[in-house]
Design a protein around this motif. Structure first.
Motif, PDB file in Angstrom:
ATOM      1  N   LYS A   1       0.831  -1.204   0.000  1.00  0.00           N
ATOM      2  CA  LYS A   1       0.000   0.000   0.000  1.00  0.00           C
ATOM      3  C   LYS A   1       0.865   1.253   0.000  1.00  0.00           C
ATOM      4  CE  LYS A   1      -4.095  -1.889   2.317  1.00  0.00           C
ATOM      5  NZ  LYS A   1      -4.930  -1.855   3.556  1.00  0.00           N
ATOM      6  N   THR A   2       1.931   1.214   0.779  1.00  0.00           N
ATOM      7  CA  THR A   2       2.847   2.350   0.831  1.00  0.00           C
ATOM      8  C   THR A   2       3.520   2.571  -0.516  1.00  0.00           C
ATOM      9  OG1 THR A   2       3.293   1.932   3.187  1.00  0.00           O
ATOM     10  CG2 THR A   2       4.871   3.318   2.009  1.00  0.00           C
TER      11      THR A   2
ATOM     12  N   LYS B   1       2.366   1.856  -3.488  1.00  0.00           N
ATOM     13  CA  LYS B   1       1.419   2.415  -4.455  1.00  0.00           C
ATOM     14  C   LYS B   1       1.170   3.905  -4.201  1.00  0.00           C
ATOM     15  CE  LYS B   1      -1.078  -1.879  -5.412  1.00  0.00           C
ATOM     16  NZ  LYS B   1      -2.363  -2.605  -5.273  1.00  0.00           N
ATOM     17  N   LYS B   2       1.229   4.308  -2.930  1.00  0.00           N
ATOM     18  CA  LYS B   2       0.971   5.707  -2.596  1.00  0.00           C
ATOM     19  C   LYS B   2       2.209   6.585  -2.742  1.00  0.00           C
ATOM     20  CE  LYS B   2      -2.693   4.750   0.776  1.00  0.00           C
ATOM     21  NZ  LYS B   2      -3.070   4.857   2.221  1.00  0.00           N
ATOM     22  N   SER B   3       3.361   5.960  -2.958  1.00  0.00           N
ATOM     23  CA  SER B   3       4.618   6.717  -2.925  1.00  0.00           C
ATOM     24  C   SER B   3       5.353   6.702  -4.252  1.00  0.00           C
ATOM     25  CB  SER B   3       5.535   6.140  -1.830  1.00  0.00           C
ATOM     26  OG  SER B   3       4.878   6.088  -0.592  1.00  0.00           O
ATOM     27  N   GLN B   4       4.626   6.553  -5.348  1.00  0.00           N
ATOM     28  CA  GLN B   4       5.254   6.464  -6.653  1.00  0.00           C
ATOM     29  C   GLN B   4       6.022   7.742  -7.015  1.00  0.00           C
ATOM     30  OE1 GLN B   4       5.447   3.744  -8.712  1.00  0.00           O
ATOM     31  NE2 GLN B   4       4.593   2.706  -6.929  1.00  0.00           N
TER      32      GLN B   4
ATOM     33  N   THR C   1       5.838   3.411   8.643  1.00  0.00           N
ATOM     34  CA  THR C   1       4.443   2.960   8.723  1.00  0.00           C
ATOM     35  C   THR C   1       4.331   1.684   9.542  1.00  0.00           C
ATOM     36  OG1 THR C   1       3.870   3.947   6.584  1.00  0.00           O
ATOM     37  CG2 THR C   1       2.445   2.186   7.391  1.00  0.00           C
TER      38      THR C   1
END
Length: 271
Positions: free
Chosen positions: A171-172, A174-177, A191
């Protein structure tokens, strides 16, 4: 000594009764009681009541109110003893009435901190991907003691902890591209630590999931961050601009070699 002249059922609650007394000056409303208290003290019309008996009846009714409030509170989900105590305090129940209500709930197993803790762990390890460290802290806040905490955490095996850690890392990612590879890894680690996972398990999970960016991905991420920084610092002269850009992007985890390349790229665009 007052005498009971009338007992009536309350209109809004059929389980509560209004008791009327005559103190020698005619009938008047005196107090209300729960049906359980009414039958326990066998209150009936024509009965004489002393002041001490009235005080005892009202006290037991207060205890019964606390018990009923707690049962209603528990009807929505399981609660810890501390949660029920705090709830009854908000309802302005006296300490002794709360104690008596808790004792009765424990006697009939409506309250059981160990079973509550186990259920809490099972729910949150599957729905919120929380680590055991965070769950332990939350259980402490809910008044659960050490032995019950340790036993309840046995529900959370290491295999599921690892799966949850991997899910959070993904999840991290995908959110940190738009972030650097270094910042992405740091954010994933932070996290997991915040979620209460053990450092050894975090290290193992980070090795399992590839957070490495290829050259094109890293360049695109740098360009995104660089363009945002450019809008902020373009008002400065060339020397200050380059210094602020380098500092900002380096703190974002990008290597200096790539930062210099980006600055040259931006300079060519703005010529």
């Amino acid at each position: 000594m007052p005498v009971v002249t009338k007992i009536t059922t309350q209109k809004k609650n059929a389980e509560r009764y209004n008791v009327f007394l005559d103190y020698g000056k005619g009938e008047e409303y005196a107090f209300s009681v729960d049906e359980y208290v009414l039958t326990t003290f066998t209150i009936r019309k024509g009965q004489n009541l002393t002041d001490d008996e009235i005080a005892e009846i009202q006290y037991e009714d207060h205890v019964k109110k606390a018990h009923n409030l707690a049962l209603n509170y528990l009807s929505y989900r399981m609660r810890s003893i501390k949660e029920v105590q705090q709830y009854l305090q908000t309802k302005e129940m006296g300490d002794d009435a709360i104690r008596r209500a808790i004792e009765k709930l424990l006697e009939y197993r409506y309250l059981n901190d160990l079973e509550f803790a186990k259920a809490y762990v099972r729910t949150h390890m599957r729905t919120n991907s929380k680590g055991p460290g965070l769950l332990k802290q939350e259980l402490i806040e809910k008044g659960i003691t050490g032995p019950d905490i340790e036993e309840s955490l046995l529900e959370y095996d290491e295999e599921l902890q690892f799966e949850n850690a991997l899910e959070l890392i993904e999840k991290t990612r995908k959110k940190s591209q738009k972030q650097s590879e270094k910042m992405m890894k740091q954010k994933a680690k932070t996290t997991l630590l915040t979620k209460g996972f053990d450092l050894a398990l975090i290290t193992k999970a980070l090795h399992e999931v590839s957070l490495e960016k290829d050259e094109d991905e890293q360049w695109e991420a740098l360009k995104k961050q660089g363009e945002k920084a450019h809008r902020r610092y373009r008002k400065y002269d060339d020397f200050q601009y380059r210094q602020k850009m380098k500092t900002h992007l380096y703190q974002k985890g990008f290597p200096l070699e790539q930062i210099h390349k980006l600055l040259d790229h931006l300079a060519e665009q703005n010529d």
